[in-house]
Motif scaffolding. Structure first.
Motif, PDB file in Angstrom:
ATOM      1  N   GLY A   1       0.814  -1.201   0.000  1.00 26.43           N
ATOM      2  CA  GLY A   1       0.000   0.000   0.000  1.00 26.43           C
ATOM      3  C   GLY A   1       0.851   1.256   0.000  1.00 26.43           C
ATOM      4  N   SER A   2       0.282   2.347  -0.501  1.00 22.85           N
ATOM      5  CA  SER A   2       0.926   3.646  -0.517  1.00 22.85           C
ATOM      6  C   SER A   2       2.267   3.565  -1.255  1.00 22.85           C
ATOM      7  CB  SER A   2       1.093   4.165   0.915  1.00 22.85           C
ATOM      8  OG  SER A   2       1.592   5.482   0.905  1.00 22.85           O
ATOM      9  N   SER A   3       3.336   3.967  -0.607  1.00 24.39           N
ATOM     10  CA  SER A   3       4.660   3.995  -1.246  1.00 24.39           C
ATOM     11  C   SER A   3       5.542   2.827  -0.840  1.00 24.39           C
ATOM     12  CB  SER A   3       5.369   5.304  -0.900  1.00 24.39           C
ATOM     13  OG  SER A   3       4.641   6.397  -1.410  1.00 24.39           O
ATOM     14  N   ASN A   4       4.988   1.816  -0.235  1.00 26.56           N
ATOM     15  CA  ASN A   4       5.767   0.653   0.208  1.00 26.56           C
ATOM     16  C   ASN A   4       6.015  -0.286  -0.972  1.00 26.56           C
ATOM     17  OD1 ASN A   4       6.172   1.306   2.976  1.00 26.56           O
ATOM     18  ND2 ASN A   4       3.972   0.962   3.258  1.00 26.56           N
TER      19      ASN A   4
ATOM     20  N   ASN B   1      11.166   2.606  -2.967  1.00 29.45           N
ATOM     21  CA  ASN B   1      10.555   3.923  -3.096  1.00 29.45           C
ATOM     22  C   ASN B   1      11.054   4.773  -1.927  1.00 29.45           C
ATOM     23  OD1 ASN B   1       8.525   6.036  -2.610  1.00 29.45           O
ATOM     24  ND2 ASN B   1       7.337   4.992  -4.196  1.00 29.45           N
TER      25      ASN B   1
ATOM     26  N   SER C   1       9.748   7.085  -0.371  1.00 22.47           N
ATOM     27  CA  SER C   1       8.708   7.423   0.605  1.00 22.47           C
ATOM     28  C   SER C   1       8.167   6.204   1.348  1.00 22.47           C
ATOM     29  CB  SER C   1       7.542   8.133  -0.102  1.00 22.47           C
ATOM     30  OG  SER C   1       7.993   9.349  -0.671  1.00 22.47           O
TER      31      SER C   1
ATOM     32  N   ASP D   1       7.367   3.645   4.109  1.00 20.10           N
ATOM     33  CA  ASP D   1       7.373   3.820   5.558  1.00 20.10           C
ATOM     34  C   ASP D   1       7.311   2.491   6.308  1.00 20.10           C
ATOM     35  OD1 ASP D   1       4.707   3.096   5.185  1.00 20.10           O
ATOM     36  OD2 ASP D   1       3.904   5.053   5.727  1.00 20.10           O
TER      37      ASP D   1
ATOM     38  N   TYR E   1       8.512   3.720  -8.038  1.00 18.36           N
ATOM     39  CA  TYR E   1       7.245   4.441  -7.941  1.00 18.36           C
ATOM     40  C   TYR E   1       6.174   3.725  -8.757  1.00 18.36           C
ATOM     41  CZ  TYR E   1       9.596   8.583  -5.948  1.00 18.36           C
ATOM     42  OH  TYR E   1      10.294   9.446  -5.151  1.00 18.36           O
TER      43      TYR E   1
ATOM     44  N   ASN F   1       3.221   1.145 -10.211  1.00 19.92           N
ATOM     45  CA  ASN F   1       1.931   0.633  -9.756  1.00 19.92           C
ATOM     46  C   ASN F   1       1.587  -0.548 -10.658  1.00 19.92           C
ATOM     47  OD1 ASN F   1       0.683   1.659 -12.106  1.00 19.92           O
ATOM     48  ND2 ASN F   1       0.430   3.649 -11.133  1.00 19.92           N
TER      49      ASN F   1
ATOM     50  N   ASP G   1      -2.354  -2.802  -6.421  1.00 16.69           N
ATOM     51  CA  ASP G   1      -2.229  -2.765  -4.959  1.00 16.69           C
ATOM     52  C   ASP G   1      -3.178  -3.739  -4.298  1.00 16.69           C
ATOM     53  OD1 ASP G   1      -0.300  -0.781  -5.012  1.00 16.69           O
ATOM     54  OD2 ASP G   1      -1.770   0.821  -4.806  1.00 16.69           O
TER      55      ASP G   1
END
Length: 176
Positions: free
Chosen positions: A70-73, A123, A125, A127, A143, A145, A176
């Motif tokens: 999810g997100s930037s992981n 990536n 970003s 987290d 980055y 998808n 995702d």
């Protein structure tokens, strides 16, 4: 002039049924093959022979893991299956996000990858601590998808691919 070439070895799996020499499989030892040539000139045979070492198959680097959380992981892992230290400056990673559109990651001068080791690009970003802790580099190539293609090139030639280049930016195949 006529000539006949014959090769022999004490390792028969190296000689295929059609007479071609086959490279030994991964993790098999190199094999010596005796190449003999007979050239006939004016009914006189001249014999020549030479022993040639056929090296075992050594695969290229390849993508061994693709993480799209999810997100930037997000991260990709490149594995060195060889028994040699590999000069990474010969390689480039590209992320195709549309037909003919891509971002790229080139390795720093002097970058190498030891046998059996991995290189992780994530990536910037991300987290998720596990991605951060295992990352060797960050880049916009992570980055991606679900509709992007990832390419690993060596000297401009594709040696590994995730996705379909012609469909980059189209249908999601790793959403995702």
């Amino acid at each position: 002039y006529t000539g006949t070439a014959v090769w022999t070895t004490n390792n028969l799996p190296v000689i295929a049924a059609d007479g071609t020499v086959v490279r030994p499989a991964l993790n098999q030892p190199d094999v010596d093959v005796l190449v003999s040539l007979v050239v006939t000139v004016n009914s006189v045979d001249y014999n020549y022979s030479k022993t040639v070492t056929v090296k075992a198959y050594v695969p290229e680097l390849f993508f061994s893991e693709y993480i799209e959380g999810g997100s930037s992981n997000k991260a990709i892992e490149i594995y060195n299956p060889t028994d040699q230290v590999v000069d990474l400056t010969l390689y480039e990673v590209k992320e195709y996000y549309g037909v003919g559109k891509y971002g790229s990651y080139t390795f720093d001068d002097g970058a190498t990858l030891a046998p059996g080791e991995v290189f992780v690009i994530s990536n910037s970003s991300a987290d998720l601590q596990q991605i951060i802790d295992n990352s060797d580099a960050t880049s916009t190539v992570a980055y991606f998808n679900g509709d992007d293609a990832l390419v690993l090139e060596k000297d401009g030639a594709i040696i590994d691919l995730i996705g379909v280049l012609a469909e980059a930016g189209g249908d999601d195949y790793a959403k995702d």
